[in-house]
Scaffold this motif. Structure first.
Motif, PDB file in Angstrom:
ATOM      1  N   GLN A  96       0.828  -1.205   0.000  1.00 56.43           N
ATOM      2  CA  GLN A  96       0.000   0.000   0.000  1.00 56.43           C
ATOM      3  C   GLN A  96       0.866   1.259   0.000  1.00 56.43           C
ATOM      4  N   ASP A  97       1.989   1.222   0.703  1.00 55.82           N
ATOM      5  CA  ASP A  97       2.917   2.358   0.688  1.00 55.82           C
ATOM      6  C   ASP A  97       3.453   2.589  -0.723  1.00 55.82           C
ATOM      7  N   LEU A  98       3.719   1.503  -1.437  1.00 51.25           N
ATOM      8  CA  LEU A  98       4.208   1.629  -2.809  1.00 51.25           C
ATOM      9  C   LEU A  98       3.143   2.241  -3.711  1.00 51.25           C
ATOM     10  N   ILE A 147       9.520   6.061  -4.997  1.00 54.56           N
ATOM     11  CA  ILE A 147       8.877   4.872  -5.567  1.00 54.56           C
ATOM     12  C   ILE A 147       9.830   3.687  -5.557  1.00 54.56           C
ATOM     13  N   LYS A 148      11.067   3.911  -5.981  1.00 53.24           N
ATOM     14  CA  LYS A 148      12.061   2.835  -5.966  1.00 53.24           C
ATOM     15  C   LYS A 148      12.295   2.325  -4.546  1.00 53.24           C
ATOM     16  N   GLN A 149      12.341   3.244  -3.604  1.00 55.21           N
ATOM     17  CA  GLN A 149      12.582   2.852  -2.211  1.00 55.21           C
ATOM     18  C   GLN A 149      11.424   2.032  -1.654  1.00 55.21           C
ATOM     19  N   LYS A 150      10.205   2.437  -1.932  1.00 56.24           N
ATOM     20  CA  LYS A 150       9.045   1.690  -1.453  1.00 56.24           C
ATOM     21  C   LYS A 150       8.976   0.313  -2.105  1.00 56.24           C
ATOM     22  N   ASN A 151       9.393   0.225  -3.350  1.00 54.95           N
ATOM     23  CA  ASN A 151       9.419  -1.071  -4.029  1.00 54.95           C
ATOM     24  C   ASN A 151      10.430  -2.009  -3.380  1.00 54.95           C
ATOM     25  N   LEU A 152      11.598  -1.469  -3.025  1.00 58.00           N
ATOM     26  CA  LEU A 152      12.609  -2.274  -2.340  1.00 58.00           C
ATOM     27  C   LEU A 152      12.132  -2.678  -0.951  1.00 58.00           C
ATOM     28  N   ALA A 153      11.439  -1.769  -0.270  1.00 60.53           N
ATOM     29  CA  ALA A 153      10.923  -2.086   1.057  1.00 60.53           C
ATOM     30  C   ALA A 153       9.912  -3.237   0.995  1.00 60.53           C
ATOM     31  N   MET A 154       9.113  -3.263  -0.077  1.00 57.74           N
ATOM     32  CA  MET A 154       8.163  -4.359  -0.237  1.00 57.74           C
ATOM     33  C   MET A 154       8.903  -5.682  -0.479  1.00 57.74           C
ATOM     34  N   ALA A 184       1.105   7.017  -6.684  1.00 47.78           N
ATOM     35  CA  ALA A 184       0.005   7.955  -6.894  1.00 47.78           C
ATOM     36  C   ALA A 184       0.433   9.397  -6.674  1.00 47.78           C
ATOM     37  N   ALA A 185       1.558   9.619  -5.994  1.00 45.91           N
ATOM     38  CA  ALA A 185       2.021  10.983  -5.748  1.00 45.91           C
ATOM     39  C   ALA A 185       2.416  11.695  -7.040  1.00 45.91           C
ATOM     40  N   ARG A 186       2.650  10.955  -8.133  1.00 46.37           N
ATOM     41  CA  ARG A 186       2.990  11.579  -9.412  1.00 46.37           C
ATOM     42  C   ARG A 186       1.758  12.078 -10.156  1.00 46.37           C
ATOM     43  N   LEU A 187       0.572  11.704  -9.674  1.00 47.64           N
ATOM     44  CA  LEU A 187      -0.673  12.102 -10.333  1.00 47.64           C
ATOM     45  C   LEU A 187      -1.157  13.436  -9.789  1.00 47.64           C
TER      46      LEU A 187
END
Length: 449
Positions: free
Chosen positions: A66-68, A127-134, A73-76
């Motif tokens: 969900q964080d990812l 976004i990259k960081q949240k993807n790695l965190a997942m 969505a922050a780019r929208l």
């Protein structure tokens, strides 16, 4: 000839009893059918689905997902609508000096939107960081699975060890009972003294005591496995034993095992991703030095009841549109950005140390497992040899006792040596089986009996 007619409900009950597997005798708290006998693989499968720690980690991974999604969505652009409706009242005084109370209505309506065009790459880094965190959350699940696998394997083999020990001790007790019976007959016939009979009876009592200890250990080991699987407290179960339990097998080299573990174990991959996450923290912090460009737009209108025009006419006349860009340049941030950058650099060094510590601990753990396997195999080989000779000595002493040619003290010494050798052999066999499987598991070999 008389025939008995079964009532339909009873007949259906018996048919159903034959169709339902006899191994499904209970249910857990979630209604899942539980077997009466468990194989090692069934223990693994059940734990993977129902273990509380694993399910908690799965929920953590869902939260990371969900964080990812939020980060993407922050780019929208966002979109907000607003509407204000007011009713105003007050006294008014005419030119003639007359006062009156009047009411007026007013309204403002608008829609606005904003879009971050450029923020120094912060959004992409996030976004990259949240993807790695997942991904790290997924690796935490894999690491917990590995830990549970080792614990279940150890508990399972301990149950098999205790159960086999019970079989051996029961056989010893049976033999002791026969020897006491024979000693009683010899005592009645005057072949042996009373002290000899008492010594045999004392040995029988000691063997029964050992049997009680073995049975208690078996129950304790079952409780450990039940707690690992988090089964209901009142649930009774057994485990299936393999046809053969191989203790000696080809042992991979220590370097091979360490290289394989360092390349594939989830805790190492998690540490490597941790370094990347810290690097992205630094990139996000540095973006604070760069300007931010935001695009925005708005639509709106208003009306007032005192303007003299109709509502829709005012809405049309007052309708406005706005679009524009906002540039924000950080000039002096009171060291906020610089502090974030420096702390991010420290975070990178810390994550590198954590990764190094993880690799070091894993290498040392595997080296210890390698030593444990070598020791366990050596102990097993020695236990086999010891059991062979103690068993033969006990057999000879037993035959001599039958014909009255053996001293009872010597016989009991041989018997105790045999019992000790038997217990050492059983312990060594399962210890070797456990250690070789743990060592291979670090190399990525699935645990099987």
């Amino acid at each position: 000839m008389m025939f008995f007619r079964w009532p339909g409900t009873i007949l259906l009950f018996f048919v159903f009893s034959f169709l339902v597997s006899p191994r499904l005798l209970a249910q857990d708290s979630s209604g899942i059918a539980l077997p009466a006998q468990w194989s090692l693989q069934e223990c693994f499968d059940y734990a993977l689905k129902n273990n509380i720690q694993l399910n908690s980690l799965r929920l953590s991974r869902m939260s990371s997902e969900q964080d990812l999604l939020l980060s993407r969505a922050a780019r929208l652009p966002n979109l907000n609508a607003s509407a204000t409706q007011s009713l105003n009242g007050g006294k008014t005084i005419s030119a003639a000096g007359n006062s009156s109370y009047e009411l007026s209505a007013a309204g403002n309506y608008g829609v606005n939107s904003a879009l971050t065009v450029y923020q120094g790459g912060f959004l992409n880094y996030d976004i990259k960081q949240k993807n790695l965190a997942m991904q790290v959350a997924g690796l935490n699940i894999a690491q917990q699975v590995n830990d549970i696998t080792v614990l279940i394997t150890q508990a399972y083999l301990n149950i098999l060890l205790a159960r086999e020990n019970i079989v051996y001790v029961k056989d010893v007790v049976t033999t002791s009972e026969a020897q006491v019976k024979q000693g009683q007959q010899q005592y009645d016939a005057g072949s042996i003294a009373l002290i000899g009979l008492v010594q045999l009876q004392s040995q029988l009592a000691n063997d029964r005591y050992l049997l009680t200890i073995a049975e208690n250990q078996h129950r304790q080991n079952k409780l450990v496995l039940k707690q690992l699987l988090q089964l209901p407290g009142s649930y009774s179960f057994e485990i299936t034993a393999p046809d053969t339990l191989i203790s000696n097998t080809h042992l991979a080299t220590l370097q091979e095992a360490q290289d394989s573990a360092l390349a594939n174990r989830p805790e190492v991959k998690s540490g490597e991703l941790g370094v990347q996450i810290s690097s992205l923290d630094l990139a996000k912090a540095k973006s604070g030095y760069l300007p931010t460009i935001t695009a925005g737009g708005a639509l709106g209108s208003s009306y007032g009841s005192n303007s003299g025009s109709s509502y829709f006419k005012q809405i049309d006349n007052n309708f406005y549109q706005q679009i524009g860009l906002t540039l924000s340049v950080p000039i002096f941030t009171r060291r906020v950005v610089k502090t974030n950058v420096e702390k991010s650099k420290i975070g990178i060094d810390q994550s590198k140390l954590t990764l190094k510590d993880t690799k070091t601990n894993l290498s040392q753990t595997i080296e210890q497992a390698y030593i444990n396997v070598q020791n366990a195999q050596a102990q097993y080989d020695a236990a086999v040899e010891q059991l062979k000779y103690s068993q033969e000595g006990y057999r000879i002493a037993s035959e001599q006792l039958k014909v009255g040619a053996a001293n009872i003290v010597v016989f009991l010494q041989q018997k105790n040596l045999y019992i000790q050798a038997l217990q050492s052999y059983t312990q060594a066999k399962y210890n070797a089986a456990l250690n070789i499987r743990i060592y291979d598991f670090y190399r990525g070999v699935p645990v099987k009996l």
